[in-house]
Scaffold this motif. Structure first.
Motif, PDB file in Angstrom:
ATOM      1  N   MET A   1      30.156  49.098  30.501  1.00  0.00           N
ATOM      2  CA  MET A   1      29.075  48.875  31.453  1.00  0.00           C
ATOM      3  C   MET A   1      29.651  48.779  32.865  1.00  0.00           C
ATOM      4  N   GLN A   2      29.195  49.630  33.753  1.00  0.00           N
ATOM      5  CA  GLN A   2      29.625  49.624  35.141  1.00  0.00           C
ATOM      6  C   GLN A   2      28.841  48.555  35.900  1.00  0.00           C
ATOM      7  N   THR A   3      29.559  47.745  36.665  1.00  0.00           N
ATOM      8  CA  THR A   3      28.891  46.695  37.438  1.00  0.00           C
ATOM      9  C   THR A   3      29.122  46.919  38.921  1.00  0.00           C
ATOM     10  N   ASP A   4      28.248  46.360  39.714  1.00  0.00           N
ATOM     11  CA  ASP A   4      28.362  46.406  41.168  1.00  0.00           C
ATOM     12  C   ASP A   4      29.059  45.147  41.653  1.00  0.00           C
ATOM     13  N   PHE A   5      29.484  45.163  42.920  1.00  0.00           N
ATOM     14  CA  PHE A   5      30.115  43.991  43.531  1.00  0.00           C
ATOM     15  C   PHE A   5      29.252  42.752  43.330  1.00  0.00           C
ATOM     16  N   LYS A   6      27.945  42.884  43.571  1.00  0.00           N
ATOM     17  CA  LYS A   6      27.049  41.736  43.465  1.00  0.00           C
ATOM     18  C   LYS A   6      27.077  41.138  42.059  1.00  0.00           C
ATOM     19  N   ASP A   7      27.124  41.996  41.052  1.00  0.00           N
ATOM     20  CA  ASP A   7      27.180  41.527  39.663  1.00  0.00           C
ATOM     21  C   ASP A   7      28.512  40.857  39.360  1.00  0.00           C
ATOM     22  N   ARG A   8      29.595  41.442  39.882  1.00  0.00           N
ATOM     23  CA  ARG A   8      30.921  40.863  39.639  1.00  0.00           C
ATOM     24  C   ARG A   8      31.055  39.512  40.343  1.00  0.00           C
ATOM     25  N   LEU A   9      30.514  39.383  41.545  1.00  0.00           N
ATOM     26  CA  LEU A   9      30.559  38.109  42.254  1.00  0.00           C
ATOM     27  C   LEU A   9      29.813  37.041  41.459  1.00  0.00           C
ATOM     28  N   LYS A  10      28.631  37.381  40.983  1.00  0.00           N
ATOM     29  CA  LYS A  10      27.857  36.420  40.194  1.00  0.00           C
ATOM     30  C   LYS A  10      28.589  36.087  38.893  1.00  0.00           C
ATOM     31  N   MET A  11      29.233  37.079  38.294  1.00  0.00           N
ATOM     32  CA  MET A  11      29.971  36.855  37.062  1.00  0.00           C
ATOM     33  C   MET A  11      31.124  35.868  37.296  1.00  0.00           C
ATOM     34  N   ILE A  12      31.799  36.004  38.419  1.00  0.00           N
ATOM     35  CA  ILE A  12      32.868  35.059  38.771  1.00  0.00           C
ATOM     36  C   ILE A  12      32.292  33.658  38.875  1.00  0.00           C
ATOM     37  N   ARG A  13      31.205  33.542  39.639  1.00  0.00           N
ATOM     38  CA  ARG A  13      30.603  32.224  39.877  1.00  0.00           C
ATOM     39  C   ARG A  13      30.148  31.573  38.582  1.00  0.00           C
ATOM     40  N   THR A  14      29.494  32.337  37.730  1.00  0.00           N
ATOM     41  CA  THR A  14      28.992  31.748  36.486  1.00  0.00           C
ATOM     42  C   THR A  14      30.132  31.454  35.510  1.00  0.00           C
ATOM     43  N   THR A  15      31.155  32.299  35.491  1.00  0.00           N
ATOM     44  CA  THR A  15      32.328  32.038  34.643  1.00  0.00           C
ATOM     45  C   THR A  15      33.008  30.740  35.064  1.00  0.00           C
ATOM     46  N   LEU A  16      33.059  30.499  36.369  1.00  0.00           N
ATOM     47  CA  LEU A  16      33.678  29.275  36.891  1.00  0.00           C
ATOM     48  C   LEU A  16      32.723  28.074  36.822  1.00  0.00           C
ATOM     49  N   LYS A  17      31.489  28.338  36.373  1.00  0.00           N
ATOM     50  CA  LYS A  17      30.452  27.290  36.252  1.00  0.00           C
ATOM     51  C   LYS A  17      30.187  26.598  37.591  1.00  0.00           C
ATOM     52  N   LEU A  18      30.031  27.429  38.622  1.00  0.00           N
ATOM     53  CA  LEU A  18      29.748  26.926  39.965  1.00  0.00           C
ATOM     54  C   LEU A  18      28.362  27.368  40.405  1.00  0.00           C
ATOM     55  N   THR A  19      27.720  26.520  41.188  1.00  0.00           N
ATOM     56  CA  THR A  19      26.474  26.927  41.829  1.00  0.00           C
ATOM     57  C   THR A  19      26.833  27.787  43.036  1.00  0.00           C
ATOM     58  N   GLN A  20      25.842  28.451  43.584  1.00  0.00           N
ATOM     59  CA  GLN A  20      26.087  29.224  44.809  1.00  0.00           C
ATOM     60  C   GLN A  20      26.590  28.303  45.915  1.00  0.00           C
ATOM     61  N   ALA A  21      25.998  27.122  46.029  1.00  0.00           N
ATOM     62  CA  ALA A  21      26.397  26.168  47.069  1.00  0.00           C
ATOM     63  C   ALA A  21      27.841  25.714  46.869  1.00  0.00           C
ATOM     64  N   GLU A  22      28.229  25.441  45.624  1.00  0.00           N
ATOM     65  CA  GLU A  22      29.599  24.991  45.346  1.00  0.00           C
ATOM     66  C   GLU A  22      30.607  26.086  45.686  1.00  0.00           C
ATOM     67  N   LEU A  23      30.324  27.303  45.249  1.00  0.00           N
ATOM     68  CA  LEU A  23      31.233  28.406  45.551  1.00  0.00           C
ATOM     69  C   LEU A  23      31.330  28.617  47.055  1.00  0.00           C
ATOM     70  N   ALA A  24      30.194  28.628  47.714  1.00  0.00           N
ATOM     71  CA  ALA A  24      30.173  28.832  49.165  1.00  0.00           C
ATOM     72  C   ALA A  24      31.022  27.768  49.863  1.00  0.00           C
ATOM     73  N   ASN A  25      30.830  26.525  49.489  1.00  0.00           N
ATOM     74  CA  ASN A  25      31.569  25.428  50.098  1.00  0.00           C
ATOM     75  C   ASN A  25      33.070  25.584  49.890  1.00  0.00           C
ATOM     76  N   GLN A  26      33.463  26.022  48.705  1.00  0.00           N
ATOM     77  CA  GLN A  26      34.880  26.162  48.364  1.00  0.00           C
ATOM     78  C   GLN A  26      35.578  27.223  49.211  1.00  0.00           C
ATOM     79  N   ILE A  27      34.844  28.241  49.646  1.00  0.00           N
ATOM     80  CA  ILE A  27      35.483  29.323  50.419  1.00  0.00           C
ATOM     81  C   ILE A  27      34.986  29.379  51.866  1.00  0.00           C
ATOM     82  N   GLY A  28      34.318  28.320  52.302  1.00  0.00           N
ATOM     83  CA  GLY A  28      33.933  28.221  53.709  1.00  0.00           C
ATOM     84  C   GLY A  28      32.723  29.036  54.120  1.00  0.00           C
ATOM     85  N   LEU A  29      31.809  29.248  53.191  1.00  0.00           N
ATOM     86  CA  LEU A  29      30.582  29.980  53.506  1.00  0.00           C
ATOM     87  C   LEU A  29      29.375  29.079  53.272  1.00  0.00           C
ATOM     88  N   LYS A  30      28.198  29.611  53.519  1.00  0.00           N
ATOM     89  CA  LYS A  30      26.951  28.891  53.245  1.00  0.00           C
ATOM     90  C   LYS A  30      26.330  29.437  51.967  1.00  0.00           C
TER      91      LYS A  30
END
Length: 119
Positions: A1-30
């Motif tokens: 299955m071919q995935t897009d950047f957006k899918d891979r980013l979400k896959m990283i976040r969910t694999t790490l069990k992080l919310t969008q806010a938690e991930l954003a905070n960890q890398i200096g984004l909103k």
């Protein structure tokens, strides 16, 4: 299955069990910036991508292009750098320190004592 950047980013976040806010905070984004990327709108900056990859040992080629494995093989120094949130320069100092022989380490440690004695 071919995935897009957006899918891979979400896959990283969910694999790490992080919310969008938690991930954003960890890398200096909103949170809304991560949400925007996950919807496929906008492009993550190189600096943010490097921060994400370094912090979580993500394979940048996988994140960008879907090539290889999601995570890079673990490396002890990188693991310590992530655990203690070391900058790339501090990580390099640690790596160089570990390559020194005992005499060099003693000289280095004494130099640090001298530099930090007034702190």
């Amino acid at each position: 299955m071919q995935t897009d950047f957006k899918d891979r980013l979400k896959m990283i976040r969910t694999t790490l069990k992080l919310t969008q806010a938690e991930l954003a905070n960890q890398i200096g984004l909103k949170q809304n910036t991560i949400a925007t990327y996950e919807m496929g709108k906008g492009e993550m900056s190189e600096a943010s991508m490097l921060s994400l990859c370094r912090r979580y040992n993500i394979n940048k080629d996988w994140l960008q292009y879907g090539e290889g494995e999601m995570f890079l093989p673990d490396d002890e120094i990188k693991s310590i750098a992530r655990k203690y949130n070391l900058s790339p320069k501090a990580e390099q100092v640690l790596e160089n320190f570990l390559k020194m022989d005992q005499k060099q380490r003693d000289i280095f440690v004494e130099g640090l004592r001298e530099i930090t004695k007034d702190i």
